[in-house]
Design a protein around this motif. Structure first.
Motif, PDB file in Angstrom:
ATOM      1  N   SER A 148       0.849  -1.185   0.000  1.00 11.30           N
ATOM      2  CA  SER A 148       0.000   0.000   0.000  1.00 11.30           C
ATOM      3  C   SER A 148       0.885   1.235   0.000  1.00 11.30           C
ATOM      4  CB  SER A 148      -0.927   0.010   1.214  1.00 11.30           C
ATOM      5  OG  SER A 148      -0.162   0.068   2.407  1.00 11.30           O
ATOM      6  N   LYS A 149       0.285   2.401  -0.216  1.00 13.65           N
ATOM      7  CA  LYS A 149       1.050   3.639  -0.176  1.00 13.65           C
ATOM      8  C   LYS A 149       0.203   4.758   0.397  1.00 13.65           C
ATOM      9  CE  LYS A 149       2.140   5.361  -4.209  1.00 13.65           C
ATOM     10  NZ  LYS A 149       1.434   6.640  -4.297  1.00 13.65           N
ATOM     11  N   ASP A 150       0.862   5.669   1.041  1.00 14.80           N
ATOM     12  CA  ASP A 150       0.219   6.834   1.652  1.00 14.80           C
ATOM     13  C   ASP A 150       0.865   8.064   1.020  1.00 14.80           C
ATOM     14  OD1 ASP A 150      -0.586   8.978   3.237  1.00 14.80           O
ATOM     15  OD2 ASP A 150      -0.658   7.745   5.049  1.00 14.80           O
ATOM     16  N   ASP A 151       0.165   8.699   0.086  1.00 11.34           N
ATOM     17  CA  ASP A 151       0.745   9.833  -0.614  1.00 11.34           C
ATOM     18  C   ASP A 151       0.961  11.031   0.298  1.00 11.34           C
ATOM     19  OD1 ASP A 151      -1.121   9.033  -3.594  1.00 11.34           O
ATOM     20  OD2 ASP A 151       0.939   8.535  -3.055  1.00 11.34           O
ATOM     21  N   ALA A 152       0.125  11.165   1.306  1.00 13.25           N
ATOM     22  CA  ALA A 152       0.281  12.282   2.242  1.00 13.25           C
ATOM     23  C   ALA A 152       1.599  12.172   3.002  1.00 13.25           C
ATOM     24  CB  ALA A 152      -0.892  12.314   3.206  1.00 13.25           C
ATOM     25  N   LYS A 153       2.050  10.950   3.213  1.00  9.82           N
ATOM     26  CA  LYS A 153       3.299  10.727   3.940  1.00  9.82           C
ATOM     27  C   LYS A 153       4.437  10.354   3.006  1.00  9.82           C
ATOM     28  CE  LYS A 153       1.032   9.222   8.187  1.00  9.82           C
ATOM     29  NZ  LYS A 153       0.892   8.145   9.199  1.00  9.82           N
ATOM     30  N   ASN A 154       4.174  10.287   1.701  1.00  8.95           N
ATOM     31  CA  ASN A 154       5.186   9.859   0.727  1.00  8.95           C
ATOM     32  C   ASN A 154       5.847   8.555   1.154  1.00  8.95           C
ATOM     33  OD1 ASN A 154       4.639  12.069  -0.817  1.00  8.95           O
ATOM     34  ND2 ASN A 154       6.646  13.011  -0.618  1.00  8.95           N
ATOM     35  N   THR A 155       5.024   7.605   1.506  1.00  8.66           N
ATOM     36  CA  THR A 155       5.541   6.340   2.020  1.00  8.66           C
ATOM     37  C   THR A 155       4.785   5.158   1.420  1.00  8.66           C
ATOM     38  OG1 THR A 155       6.155   7.383   4.120  1.00  8.66           O
ATOM     39  CG2 THR A 155       6.003   4.988   4.095  1.00  8.66           C
ATOM     40  N   MET A 156       5.534   4.130   1.059  1.00  8.20           N
ATOM     41  CA  MET A 156       4.947   2.859   0.622  1.00  8.20           C
ATOM     42  C   MET A 156       5.157   1.849   1.746  1.00  8.20           C
ATOM     43  SD  MET A 156       5.987   0.400  -2.619  1.00  8.20           S
ATOM     44  CE  MET A 156       7.688   0.257  -2.101  1.00  8.20           C
ATOM     45  N   TYR A 157       4.220   0.945   1.895  1.00  8.25           N
ATOM     46  CA  TYR A 157       4.295  -0.052   2.966  1.00  8.25           C
ATOM     47  C   TYR A 157       4.216  -1.459   2.392  1.00  8.25           C
ATOM     48  CZ  TYR A 157       3.020   3.995   5.811  1.00  8.25           C
ATOM     49  OH  TYR A 157       2.990   5.226   6.394  1.00  8.25           O
TER      50      TYR A 157
END
Length: 127
Positions: free
Chosen positions: A74-83
């Motif tokens: 998954s990814k969180d664009d607000a945090k610029n992070t992929m998990y």
């Protein structure tokens, strides 16, 4: 694009672990991020990838057969992070995990399609 992977560690078989990949720099309007893993002495293998298209606001994901049903990318664009959420871990999941970035669609399992790589984080699963 700069990538920084984190979250690795030592866990027992059956445990869960979440890896993170923070990214920075200029990305394209449609891109792919992926996870690969490597055991010393062996090739770096595809684990999972996720795409994002800014124009269509759509995403796609792809998993290797060995992790399908156990891992979720998954990814969180607000945090610029992929998990990479890893569940029901097995000793054979032990490896150094790398995150990577591909400048265009579609999702891909091919290592050579990814032009930016993070430094790897070690996951060790004991039996």
């Amino acid at each position: 694009v700069q990538l920084q992977a984190s979250g690795g560690g030592l866990v027992q078989a059956g445990d869960s672990l979440r890896l993170s990949c923070a990214y920075s720099g200029r990305t394209s309007s449609a891109y792919v991020m992926g996870w690969f893993r490597q055991v010393p002495g062996k090739e770096r293998d595809f684990v999972a990838s996720i795409s994002w298209n800014v124009y269509t606001q759509s995403s796609d994901s792809l998993y290797s057969d060995s992790v399908k049903g156990r891992f979720t990318v998954s990814k969180d664009d607000a945090k610029n992070t992929m998990y990479l959420q890893m569940s029901n871990l097995k000793p054979e999941d032990t490896a150094i995990y790398y995150c990577a970035f591909k400048l265009s669609l579609p999702v891909s399992t091919l290592r050579d399609c990814y032009c930016y790589w993070g430094q790897g984080t070690l996951v060790t699963v004991s039996s």
